[in-house]
Design a protein around this motif. Structure first.
Motif, PDB file in Angstrom:
ATOM      1  N   ARG A   1      11.399  -0.905  -9.454  1.00  0.00           N
ATOM      2  CA  ARG A   1      11.539  -1.180 -10.889  1.00  0.00           C
ATOM      3  C   ARG A   1      12.630  -0.317 -11.496  1.00  0.00           C
ATOM      4  O   ARG A   1      13.449  -0.782 -12.292  1.00  0.00           O
ATOM      5  CB  ARG A   1      10.216  -0.903 -11.612  1.00  0.00           C
ATOM      6  CG  ARG A   1       9.145  -1.917 -11.305  1.00  0.00           C
ATOM      7  CD  ARG A   1       7.816  -1.457 -11.867  1.00  0.00           C
ATOM      8  NE  ARG A   1       6.710  -2.245 -11.331  1.00  0.00           N
ATOM      9  CZ  ARG A   1       5.456  -1.824 -11.264  1.00  0.00           C
ATOM     10  NH1 ARG A   1       5.132  -0.624 -11.682  1.00  0.00           N
ATOM     11  NH2 ARG A   1       4.519  -2.600 -10.778  1.00  0.00           N
TER      12      ARG A   1
ATOM     13  N   VAL B   1      -8.631  -9.899 -11.840  1.00  0.00           N
ATOM     14  CA  VAL B   1      -7.244  -9.486 -11.548  1.00  0.00           C
ATOM     15  C   VAL B   1      -6.600 -10.451 -10.562  1.00  0.00           C
ATOM     16  O   VAL B   1      -5.386 -10.523 -10.451  1.00  0.00           O
ATOM     17  CB  VAL B   1      -7.143  -8.036 -10.989  1.00  0.00           C
ATOM     18  CG1 VAL B   1      -7.413  -7.004 -12.053  1.00  0.00           C
ATOM     19  CG2 VAL B   1      -8.004  -7.825  -9.763  1.00  0.00           C
TER      20      VAL B   1
ATOM     21  N   HIS C   1      -2.333  -7.051  -9.316  1.00  0.00           N
ATOM     22  CA  HIS C   1      -3.303  -6.320  -8.487  1.00  0.00           C
ATOM     23  C   HIS C   1      -2.623  -5.670  -7.281  1.00  0.00           C
ATOM     24  O   HIS C   1      -1.454  -5.920  -6.995  1.00  0.00           O
ATOM     25  CB  HIS C   1      -4.439  -7.253  -8.035  1.00  0.00           C
ATOM     26  CG  HIS C   1      -3.982  -8.414  -7.194  1.00  0.00           C
ATOM     27  ND1 HIS C   1      -3.536  -8.262  -5.899  1.00  0.00           N
ATOM     28  CD2 HIS C   1      -3.885  -9.745  -7.468  1.00  0.00           C
ATOM     29  CE1 HIS C   1      -3.214  -9.445  -5.401  1.00  0.00           C
ATOM     30  NE2 HIS C   1      -3.402 -10.367  -6.350  1.00  0.00           N
ATOM     31  N   GLY C   2      -3.389  -4.843  -6.565  1.00  0.00           N
ATOM     32  CA  GLY C   2      -2.853  -4.142  -5.395  1.00  0.00           C
ATOM     33  C   GLY C   2      -3.147  -4.890  -4.104  1.00  0.00           C
ATOM     34  O   GLY C   2      -3.458  -6.100  -4.119  1.00  0.00           O
ATOM     35  N   SER C   3      -3.078  -4.174  -2.977  1.00  0.00           N
ATOM     36  CA  SER C   3      -3.144  -4.803  -1.655  1.00  0.00           C
ATOM     37  C   SER C   3      -4.570  -5.043  -1.183  1.00  0.00           C
ATOM     38  O   SER C   3      -4.770  -5.521  -0.066  1.00  0.00           O
ATOM     39  CB  SER C   3      -2.381  -3.937  -0.650  1.00  0.00           C
ATOM     40  OG  SER C   3      -2.890  -2.613  -0.686  1.00  0.00           O
ATOM     41  N   ALA C   4      -5.556  -4.689  -2.017  1.00  0.00           N
ATOM     42  CA  ALA C   4      -6.983  -4.958  -1.758  1.00  0.00           C
ATOM     43  C   ALA C   4      -7.378  -4.737  -0.295  1.00  0.00           C
ATOM     44  O   ALA C   4      -7.835  -5.677   0.377  1.00  0.00           O
ATOM     45  CB  ALA C   4      -7.334  -6.377  -2.209  1.00  0.00           C
TER      46      ALA C   4
ATOM     47  N   ASP D   1     -13.772 -14.052  -5.606  1.00  0.00           N
ATOM     48  CA  ASP D   1     -13.659 -13.164  -6.780  1.00  0.00           C
ATOM     49  C   ASP D   1     -14.084 -13.907  -8.048  1.00  0.00           C
ATOM     50  O   ASP D   1     -14.651 -13.305  -8.969  1.00  0.00           O
ATOM     51  CB  ASP D   1     -12.230 -12.610  -6.919  1.00  0.00           C
ATOM     52  CG  ASP D   1     -11.173 -13.715  -6.951  1.00  0.00           C
ATOM     53  OD1 ASP D   1     -11.281 -14.674  -6.177  1.00  0.00           O
ATOM     54  OD2 ASP D   1     -10.231 -13.612  -7.755  1.00  0.00           O
TER      55      ASP D   1
ATOM     56  N   GLU E   1       5.586 -10.357  -9.147  1.00  0.00           N
ATOM     57  CA  GLU E   1       4.492  -9.876  -8.296  1.00  0.00           C
ATOM     58  C   GLU E   1       3.171 -10.029  -9.045  1.00  0.00           C
ATOM     59  O   GLU E   1       3.153 -10.176 -10.260  1.00  0.00           O
ATOM     60  CB  GLU E   1       4.714  -8.403  -7.932  1.00  0.00           C
ATOM     61  CG  GLU E   1       4.796  -7.512  -9.160  1.00  0.00           C
ATOM     62  CD  GLU E   1       4.963  -6.028  -8.877  1.00  0.00           C
ATOM     63  OE1 GLU E   1       4.821  -5.598  -7.732  1.00  0.00           O
ATOM     64  OE2 GLU E   1       5.234  -5.302  -9.851  1.00  0.00           O
TER      65      GLU E   1
ATOM     66  N   THR F   1       0.856  -1.185   0.000  1.00  0.00           N
ATOM     67  CA  THR F   1       0.000   0.000   0.000  1.00  0.00           C
ATOM     68  C   THR F   1       0.894   1.238   0.000  1.00  0.00           C
ATOM     69  O   THR F   1       1.773   1.354   0.849  1.00  0.00           O
ATOM     70  CB  THR F   1      -0.874   0.016   1.274  1.00  0.00           C
ATOM     71  OG1 THR F   1      -1.623  -1.193   1.303  1.00  0.00           O
ATOM     72  CG2 THR F   1      -1.806   1.207   1.316  1.00  0.00           C
TER      73      THR F   1
ATOM     74  N   ASN G   1      -7.715 -14.187  -3.399  1.00  0.00           N
ATOM     75  CA  ASN G   1      -7.244 -15.209  -4.326  1.00  0.00           C
ATOM     76  C   ASN G   1      -5.704 -15.126  -4.414  1.00  0.00           C
ATOM     77  O   ASN G   1      -5.171 -14.101  -4.824  1.00  0.00           O
ATOM     78  CB  ASN G   1      -7.866 -14.939  -5.704  1.00  0.00           C
ATOM     79  CG  ASN G   1      -7.646 -16.081  -6.671  1.00  0.00           C
ATOM     80  OD1 ASN G   1      -6.794 -16.930  -6.451  1.00  0.00           O
ATOM     81  ND2 ASN G   1      -8.417 -16.092  -7.747  1.00  0.00           N
TER      82      ASN G   1
ATOM     83  N   ASP H   1      -9.901  -3.603   0.954  1.00  0.00           N
ATOM     84  CA  ASP H   1     -11.323  -3.894   1.231  1.00  0.00           C
ATOM     85  C   ASP H   1     -11.558  -5.325   1.686  1.00  0.00           C
ATOM     86  O   ASP H   1     -12.552  -5.619   2.349  1.00  0.00           O
ATOM     87  CB  ASP H   1     -12.200  -3.559  -0.004  1.00  0.00           C
ATOM     88  CG  ASP H   1     -11.701  -4.214  -1.298  1.00  0.00           C
ATOM     89  OD1 ASP H   1     -10.507  -4.563  -1.367  1.00  0.00           O
ATOM     90  OD2 ASP H   1     -12.513  -4.388  -2.229  1.00  0.00           O
TER      91      ASP H   1
HETATM   92  P1  NAD Z   1      -6.509  -3.491  -5.891  1.00  0.00           P
HETATM   93  O1  NAD Z   1      -5.955  -4.271  -7.019  1.00  0.00           O
HETATM   94  O2  NAD Z   1      -5.858  -3.665  -4.568  1.00  0.00           O
HETATM   95  O3  NAD Z   1      -8.080  -3.847  -5.724  1.00  0.00           O
HETATM   96  C1  NAD Z   1      -9.024  -3.677  -6.778  1.00  0.00           C
HETATM   97  C2  NAD Z   1     -10.207  -4.638  -6.570  1.00  0.00           C
HETATM   98  O4  NAD Z   1      -9.797  -5.981  -6.869  1.00  0.00           O
HETATM   99  C3  NAD Z   1     -10.712  -4.672  -5.115  1.00  0.00           C
HETATM  100  O5  NAD Z   1     -12.114  -4.822  -5.127  1.00  0.00           O
HETATM  101  C4  NAD Z   1     -10.058  -5.913  -4.536  1.00  0.00           C
HETATM  102  O6  NAD Z   1     -10.788  -6.503  -3.486  1.00  0.00           O
HETATM  103  C5  NAD Z   1      -9.979  -6.840  -5.736  1.00  0.00           C
HETATM  104  N1  NAD Z   1      -8.803  -7.724  -5.666  1.00  0.00           N
HETATM  105  C6  NAD Z   1      -7.513  -7.388  -5.881  1.00  0.00           C
HETATM  106  N2  NAD Z   1      -6.724  -8.442  -5.697  1.00  0.00           N
HETATM  107  C7  NAD Z   1      -7.521  -9.481  -5.354  1.00  0.00           C
HETATM  108  C8  NAD Z   1      -7.276 -10.849  -5.024  1.00  0.00           C
HETATM  109  N3  NAD Z   1      -6.031 -11.362  -5.037  1.00  0.00           N
HETATM  110  N4  NAD Z   1      -8.321 -11.609  -4.714  1.00  0.00           N
HETATM  111  C9  NAD Z   1      -9.577 -11.127  -4.710  1.00  0.00           C
HETATM  112  N5  NAD Z   1      -9.883  -9.833  -5.015  1.00  0.00           N
HETATM  113  C10 NAD Z   1      -8.860  -9.034  -5.335  1.00  0.00           C
HETATM  114  O7  NAD Z   1      -6.474  -1.955  -6.333  1.00  0.00           O
HETATM  115  P2  NAD Z   1      -6.721  -0.617  -5.493  1.00  0.00           P
HETATM  116  O8  NAD Z   1      -7.870  -0.809  -4.542  1.00  0.00           O
HETATM  117  O9  NAD Z   1      -6.785   0.433  -6.502  1.00  0.00           O
HETATM  118  O10 NAD Z   1      -5.381  -0.388  -4.671  1.00  0.00           O
HETATM  119  C11 NAD Z   1      -5.221  -0.715  -3.294  1.00  0.00           C
HETATM  120  C12 NAD Z   1      -3.799  -0.416  -2.865  1.00  0.00           C
HETATM  121  O11 NAD Z   1      -2.886  -1.238  -3.587  1.00  0.00           O
HETATM  122  C13 NAD Z   1      -3.326   1.038  -3.099  1.00  0.00           C
HETATM  123  O12 NAD Z   1      -2.596   1.476  -1.980  1.00  0.00           O
HETATM  124  C14 NAD Z   1      -2.395   0.939  -4.297  1.00  0.00           C
HETATM  125  O13 NAD Z   1      -1.395   1.930  -4.274  1.00  0.00           O
HETATM  126  C15 NAD Z   1      -1.810  -0.447  -4.081  1.00  0.00           C
HETATM  127  N6  NAD Z   1      -1.306  -1.091  -5.307  1.00  0.00           N
HETATM  128  C16 NAD Z   1      -0.172  -1.822  -5.180  1.00  0.00           C
HETATM  129  C17 NAD Z   1       0.322  -2.507  -6.270  1.00  0.00           C
HETATM  130  C18 NAD Z   1       1.582  -3.317  -6.094  1.00  0.00           C
HETATM  131  O14 NAD Z   1       2.068  -3.445  -4.990  1.00  0.00           O
HETATM  132  N7  NAD Z   1       2.149  -3.857  -7.177  1.00  0.00           N
HETATM  133  C19 NAD Z   1      -0.344  -2.466  -7.498  1.00  0.00           C
HETATM  134  C20 NAD Z   1      -1.544  -1.741  -7.598  1.00  0.00           C
HETATM  135  C21 NAD Z   1      -2.022  -1.059  -6.479  1.00  0.00           C
END
Ligand code: NAD
Length: 489
Positions: free
Chosen positions: A88, A244, A263-266, A316, A260, A73, A276, A268
């Motif tokens: 990177r 994702v 997706h991000g740290s989700a 998901d 990696e 995050t 997943n 929620d």
């Molecule tokens: P996100 O990818 O974390 O989530 C987007 C949606 O996808 C959410 O509804 C989430 O619950 C769902 N989701 C994501 N991964 C999932 C999984 N493995 N299983 C089930 N559901 C999943 O994107 P966001 O909410 O825009 O970002 C959250 C945080 O993550 C932010 O702080 C952002 O900066 C960070 N981020 C980090 C990276 C990384 O470390 N490479 C990449 C993108 C975003």
């Protein structure tokens, strides 16, 4: 085989849950790895390291060839820089490889035959992160694209296609608008394509390109694109393919690589045990291939396919299934999913195509690193764009004033506001901010424009009571203008 020590970052949000699950599957599946856990991300940011990474962790990462990283995050505001971008760029991981495969008919997807790899440039473009407040009203983000940067990523895309038997590469840019930056990317693509006559090539403007990726991804094979477009395109393809939650990514450089999920740290769903782990696991599979453990990679990937095929799904995926009217499946949490994969190690999928990794060819990284000679072009100064902050004078008043200042050796060629020409031509309807780009050249072409001409112009502007805020040199590159005209010039 001796175990390979691998720095592992468990990350934030769902990071620790999915990393524990992924490592469990990898090690049970025969991966010969020794995780070295390092702390990076939110806690490190909040303890005072604005980069999100402490010097000790850097030391460990730099001493190993790969990093396995869960999402982190980035705290919003407060001057925190994205740790992902920092890693990177610091390690020169110039290629971000993001495959998107649909597992239809098992996981519902509108696209049964989707198998696209997005190869995204990873170090340049608007992600250079050079932003400035220029006036009260205008902020700027520099879009930097370099010829060596284009050559490396585009050559990587062609070598990737060659190694993995891919037939076609599509380059996507917006060079109809950004003639110099995206234009360079497109031009280098056309140049390098000539070296790979067996690979079919095409170029698409990014907006329609992404629309087509969402609508008919089956027509694409490998896509190569600058940084920002690639980031957006790969989230679209991941979501279109399924979710994702199953989309892996590899960040590849000449000496290091980082694996990696995309997706991000989700936050929620963090702590609920329902995330997943597949995207991170499949990134781990690619990591095993990279470090020469392709056999374990194949066993693990096929066990994962079997679990997915047996409809053992995290929420998901079941959410998508419900939308498609599918009701027969077993919904599991993160840990149960990991157990389901482990219990299928040694099995292969029957409906989905099994993967074969044992005899993968190696990418020719040597040819990727050879960039063309950088110093072959002549660069001569042709003039200067001086940016002026002004909220008192109209375009006409400012233009007249600068024309007088420039005389007799120089001339004001044009002024633009947010790129649109407002002087000497222009429309009264054009909205103007306090940020003016003023282009000066020599009044006659008999003498070469020099740096002392720029100093003289800046001095005159200061003496007139106006404020200059920045300048851009205008060059002739091999006698051709290496700058664009103002919009409407
Ligand atoms: P996100 O990818 O974390 O989530 C987007 C949606 O996808 C959410 O509804 C989430 O619950 C769902 N989701 C994501 N991964 C999932 C999984 N493995 N299983 C089930 N559901 C999943 O994107 P966001 O909410 O825009 O970002 C959250 C945080 O993550 C932010 O702080 C952002 O900066 C960070 N981020 C980090 C990276 C990384 O470390 N490479 C990449 C993108 C975003």
């Amino acid at each position: 085989m001796s175990r390979e020590p691998i720095p592992v970052a468990k990350g934030d949000g769902i990071g620790p849950e999915i990393m524990d699950a992924a490592l469990h599957i990898l090690i049970e599946g025969g991966a010969q790895i020794d995780p070295i856990f390092i702390e990076i991300g939110e806690k490190v940011y909040l303890s005072g390291h604005t980069s999100g990474i402490a010097p000790e962790a850097w030391e460990i990462i730099r001493n190993h060839r790969v990093l396995y990283k869960a999402p982190i995050t980035t705290p919003q505001g407060g001057g925190y820089k994205s740790l992902n971008v920092t890693i990177r760029k610091s390690l020169s991981l110039f290629a971000n490889v993001r495959p998107a495969v649909s597992y239809s008919p098992v996981i519902p997807s509108k696209h049964e035959n989707m198998d696209v790899v997005i190869i995204r440039e990873n170090e340049e473009d608007l992600y250079a992160g050079i932003e400035h407040q220029q006036t009260h009203e205008v902020v700027q983000c520099l879009k930097l694209i370099s010829r060596p940067g284009c050559e490396r990523i585009i050559r990587y895309a062609f070598e990737y296609a060659k190694a993995y038997g891919r037939k076609k590469i599509t380059c996507m840019t917006k060079d109809n608008i950004m003639k110099l930056t995206d234009g360079l990317f497109h031009r280098v693509f056309d140049e390098i394509a000539l070296e790979y006559p067996d690979i079919q090539t095409e170029h698409r403007i990014i907006d329609i390109g992404i629309a087509m990726l969402a609508d008919t991804p089956e027509q694409f094979d490998v896509v190569v694109t600058p940084n920002l477009y690639g980031d957006i395109a790969s989230d679209v393809t991941a979501q279109v393919a399924g979710t994702v939650g199953i989309a892996p990514s590899a960040n590849i450089g000449e000496k290091h690589a980082m694996f990696e999920a995309i997706h991000g740290s989700a936050p929620d769903i963090a702590g609920k045990g329902i995330a997943n782990p597949s995207a991170l696991l499949l990134s781990g599979v690619h990591m095993l291939i990279y470090i020469g453990q392709a056999e374990a990679a194949e066993v693990i990937h096929n066990a994962w396919l079997k679990a997915i095929e047996d409809k053992i799904w995290t929420p998901d995926i079941t959410r998508k299934a419900k939308f498609s009217g599918i009701t027969e499946y077993t919904e599991v949490g993160t840990k149960e999913f990991a157990k389901a994969v482990v219990s299928r190690l040694g099995k292969r999928p029957e409906k989905l195509a099994p993967v074969e990794y044992k005899h993968l060819p190696k990418l020719n990284m040597k040819s990727i690193s050879s960039v063309s000679n950088r110093n072959t072009k002549t660069m001569l100064l042709d003039g200067v764009d001086i940016f002026v902050r002004n909220s008192k004078l109209t375009a006409k008043e400012l233009g007249h004033k600068l024309e007088e200042i420039a005389k007799p050796e120089y001339k004001l060629v044009m002024m633009s506001n947010r790129g649109q020409v407002v002087y000497p031509k222009g429309f009264s309807e054009t909205f103007c901010t306090d940020h003016w780009r003023c282009r000066f050249k020599r009044a006659n072409n008999s003498a070469q424009f020099t740096h002392s001409d720029i100093r003289s112009l800046l001095y005159r502007i200061e003496q007139s009571g106006l404020e200059w805020i920045k300048l851009e040199n205008l060059y002739l590159l091999d006698d051709k203008p290496a700058y664009t005209l103002g919009q409407g010039e």
